[in-house]
Design a protein around this motif. Sequence first.
Motif, short mmCIF file in Angstrom:
data_model
loop_
_atom_site.label_atom_id
_atom_site.label_comp_id
_atom_site.label_asym_id
_atom_site.label_seq_id
_atom_site.Cartn_x
_atom_site.Cartn_y
_atom_site.Cartn_z
N TYR A 19 0.80 -1.22 0.00
CA TYR A 19 0.00 0.00 0.00
C TYR A 19 0.84 1.27 0.00
O TYR A 19 0.37 2.32 -0.46
CB TYR A 19 -0.93 0.02 1.22
CG TYR A 19 -1.94 -1.10 1.20
CD1 TYR A 19 -3.13 -0.98 0.48
CD2 TYR A 19 -1.71 -2.28 1.89
CE1 TYR A 19 -4.06 -2.01 0.45
CE2 TYR A 19 -2.64 -3.31 1.87
CZ TYR A 19 -3.81 -3.18 1.15
OH TYR A 19 -4.73 -4.20 1.12
N LEU A 20 2.04 1.20 0.56
CA LEU A 20 2.84 2.42 0.64
C LEU A 20 4.32 2.10 0.79
O LEU A 20 4.70 0.98 1.13
CB LEU A 20 2.39 3.31 1.79
CG LEU A 20 2.77 2.91 3.22
CD1 LEU A 20 2.78 4.14 4.13
CD2 LEU A 20 1.78 1.89 3.77
N VAL A 21 5.12 3.13 0.54
CA VAL A 21 6.55 3.10 0.80
C VAL A 21 6.88 4.35 1.61
O VAL A 21 6.50 5.46 1.25
CB VAL A 21 7.38 3.10 -0.50
CG1 VAL A 21 8.87 3.19 -0.18
CG2 VAL A 21 7.08 1.87 -1.34
N ASN A 22 7.59 4.15 2.73
CA ASN A 22 8.05 5.27 3.55
C ASN A 22 9.53 5.48 3.34
O ASN A 22 10.29 4.54 3.09
CB ASN A 22 7.80 4.99 5.03
CG ASN A 22 6.37 5.30 5.44
OD1 ASN A 22 5.70 6.14 4.85
ND2 ASN A 22 5.88 4.62 6.46
N VAL A 23 9.94 6.74 3.47
CA VAL A 23 11.35 7.10 3.39
C VAL A 23 11.71 7.89 4.64
O VAL A 23 11.12 8.93 4.91
CB VAL A 23 11.66 7.94 2.13
CG1 VAL A 23 13.17 8.15 2.01
CG2 VAL A 23 11.11 7.27 0.88
N MET A 24 12.65 7.39 5.42
CA MET A 24 13.14 8.08 6.59
C MET A 24 14.42 8.82 6.22
O MET A 24 15.38 8.22 5.72
CB MET A 24 13.40 7.10 7.73
CG MET A 24 14.03 7.72 8.97
SD MET A 24 12.94 8.90 9.81
CE MET A 24 11.82 7.76 10.65
#
Length: 291
Positions: free
Chosen positions: A131-136
């Motif tokens: 559903y999503l990709v996060n970038v820290m």
Amino acid sequence: MDPIISDAAQHHAADLLAKGWCLIPDALPSATVEALDADLAETFAQTPFGQGGFYGTTTKRFGRLLIRSAHAASLVQHRLILDIVERVLSPWCECIQLNTTQAIAVHPGAAAQLPHRDQDMWRGPVGEVEYLVNVMWPLNRFTTANGATMIWPNSHGAGALAAEPNQAPFAAEMAPGAALLFLGSTLHGAGANRTNEVRRGLVVGYALGWLKPHENQWLAYPPEVARTFAPDLAALVGYRQHRPNLGGYEGQCPSVLLGDHAGEPLGAVDALRPDQEAMVAAHDRDRCAAP
């Protein structure tokens, strides 16, 4: 597309899907990150601590980064990052959207955050769809001691169905300029801050274009703000339709609000996928051919 970026995106996307995370050590010049950190310093100081066990009472969070610093767009629109995200999420959507931009300051004494999967904000099937990709993005150095993001390897995808992860977590230590990407199905959480320094970082998240975003982008960036954005950035924050006919305004693409529309009635305009356009055309032919 630059072939070098394309090749790198293919490599990182495959790594991300295989492991649930990947790290790009030098995604941005450290000077850009330092300038962004300076722009956000006053807001960090003014923001109250959170409430509740999940957000944390020793952690500060705020959003709307695109209006808080001119440097935020270089993270949100990072070409390599966007290409990776589009490769990962495109099987399930026509276009991606910005899900959130959030600044996070984990203060000394903060306990480790509850391990969680960000996909759980939506009650969809688990183990079938990403559903999503996060970038820290770290604003200062992330270490095991100051609360670096904890990642459970191979806890993603079908692994999210397991009662317990099958591998121990690791702390994603990294310096400003690096980017840590992880899937919405990957188990993760902020680590405990056992130092006397504040651990500061940013999360930029991208989701399937047909989902309700974590941050209400149209309130964060109303038309009078979005008019100042480049067209592709305005589209990323939600001023475009997702075929078929999702997210429209008066039956048209919401980008009409970024022009000279004065509120007059508008006629609805189809925004269909090619397969749906073909179905409509076939229906019209059959109807016209009928006696």
